[in-house]
Write an enzyme that holds these catalytic residues in place. Structure first.
Site, short mmCIF file in Angstrom:
data_model
loop_
_atom_site.label_atom_id
_atom_site.label_comp_id
_atom_site.label_asym_id
_atom_site.label_seq_id
_atom_site.Cartn_x
_atom_site.Cartn_y
_atom_site.Cartn_z
N ILE A 178 -2.04 -11.32 -3.46
CA ILE A 178 -2.45 -11.96 -2.03
C ILE A 178 -2.79 -10.53 -1.39
O ILE A 178 -2.15 -10.41 -0.76
CB ILE A 178 -1.43 -12.89 -1.64
CG1 ILE A 178 -1.79 -14.13 -2.39
CG2 ILE A 178 -2.85 -13.81 -0.19
CD1 ILE A 178 -0.51 -15.22 -1.51
N PRO A 179 -4.48 -10.46 -1.49
CA PRO A 179 -5.12 -9.30 -0.73
C PRO A 179 -4.69 -9.64 0.37
O PRO A 179 -5.22 -9.16 1.42
CB PRO A 179 -6.08 -9.07 -1.37
CG PRO A 179 -6.28 -10.66 -1.33
CD PRO A 179 -5.33 -11.66 -1.95
N CYS A 180 -3.40 -8.76 1.37
CA CYS A 180 -2.74 -8.59 2.94
C CYS A 180 -3.51 -7.83 3.52
O CYS A 180 -3.47 -7.30 4.00
CB CYS A 180 -1.99 -9.67 3.59
SG CYS A 180 -0.38 -8.65 2.33
N HIS A 181 -3.85 -6.72 2.33
CA HIS A 181 -4.12 -5.85 2.88
C HIS A 181 -5.36 -5.39 2.91
O HIS A 181 -6.45 -4.61 3.33
CB HIS A 181 -4.16 -4.72 1.51
CG HIS A 181 -4.72 -4.93 0.33
ND1 HIS A 181 -4.05 -5.39 -0.74
CD2 HIS A 181 -5.98 -4.71 -0.48
CE1 HIS A 181 -4.50 -5.96 -2.18
NE2 HIS A 181 -5.62 -4.99 -1.10
#
Length: 286
Positions: free
Chosen positions: A245-248
């Site tokens: 999950i690309p919270c970056h």
């Protein structure tokens, strides 16, 4: 004993941190190589092997000042502005399709009682990690160099679950995301512990394409809560599966990177690495 992969990542992370802190001085190859105690030629090879691009180009991807300018003036992304007419019209390598299933209220409340969780340790371009899964999907992924610390954090998330150190198919499918062959990404499944609001936010993050950036405010608008940027930030910060999950890919509206559970240096490195992969894909298509 530190593995060679972990040692290489620590050197690259140190180089990224140095570039980030000194970008105004535009450090050259020799400057950065000296900082990480490598010869320029060796550093160039190692960095290019790790990131898929040269240190000079990598600096373009991760320039915070550039992100501030383009987000404030044109509302486009860092990668769009870097290549201007490039990646915005390039077809994606693969659409990332991840099925999310939230744990039942009972599973959420009782700390994973009756859940059987497999876990294993792996290496990635961004350091060592622990990945864990239930029969339904990946429930946890975290960057952590110390295996004992990593397993303790996992078990604190699910204090009543039954654990087994075992690499299974769920984990293997998830780890394909770090490889150049991304044909199996549609087989990734997630089984997450979160509130309805958190699950909604995490699902929205999956819609941010690789190589793109979004802001906390934009995510808040997308989920129908335009005045809840702070709550959105909290939900993003509680993401239990790093990278999948690309919270970056979420930064502040000012263009500043903002926080990251696994370190801002790693966040900077991931953004640059993804940009490098997309740029390499574009070059292959030309």
């Amino acid at each position: 004993m530190e593995t060679q992969a972990a040692l290489n990542y620590s050197r690259i992370a140190e180089a990224i941190a140095y570039i980030k802190d000194n970008f105004r001085a535009q450090p050259n190859l020799d400057d950065v190589a000296e900082k990480v105690h490598l010869s320029p030629a060796h550093f160039q090879r190692l960095f290019t092997e790790w990131a898929g691009t040269s240190p000079k180009k990598f600096l373009q991807y991760v320039s915070v000042e550039h992100a501030k300018k383009i987000l404030g003036e044109t509302r486009t992304t860092l990668i769009d502005a870097t290549f201007e007419t490039g990646l915005s019209s390039t077809s994606r390598l693969h659409d990332l399709f991840i099925n999310i299933e939230g744990m039942t209220p009972a599973e959420y409340k009782n700390g994973g009682k009756n859940l059987r969780i497999n876990f294993s340790y792996a290496e990635s371009p961004f350091g060592s990690l622990l990945v864990a899964s239930t029969a339904k999907g990946v429930c946890y992924l975290a960057f952590e160099e110390n295996e004992e610390v990593a397993s303790a954090k996992l078990k604190a998330k699910f204090p009543n679950a039954v654990f087994q150190q075992k690499l299974d198919v769920m984990q293997q499918n998830a780890l394909f995301i770090f490889q150049h062959d991304w044909s199996k990404l549609n087989q990734i499944k997630l089984h997450l512990k979160g509130t309805d609001f958190q699950l909604k936010i995490w699902e929205s993050l999956l819609k941010i394409p690789m190589g793109k950036l979004s802001t906390y405010g934009t995510i808040a608008e997308q989920v129908g809560s335009p005045n809840a940027s702070r709550a959105v930030g909290t939900a993003i910060g509680s993401n239990p599966v790093a990278f999948l999950i690309p919270c970056h890919r979420v930064i502040q509206s000012s263009g500043a990177l903002g926080g990251y559970m696994w370190g801002t240096t790693r966040k900077t490195a991931i953004i640059g690495w993804e940009g490098a992969q997309m740029y390499s894909s574009k070059e292959l298509e030309l």
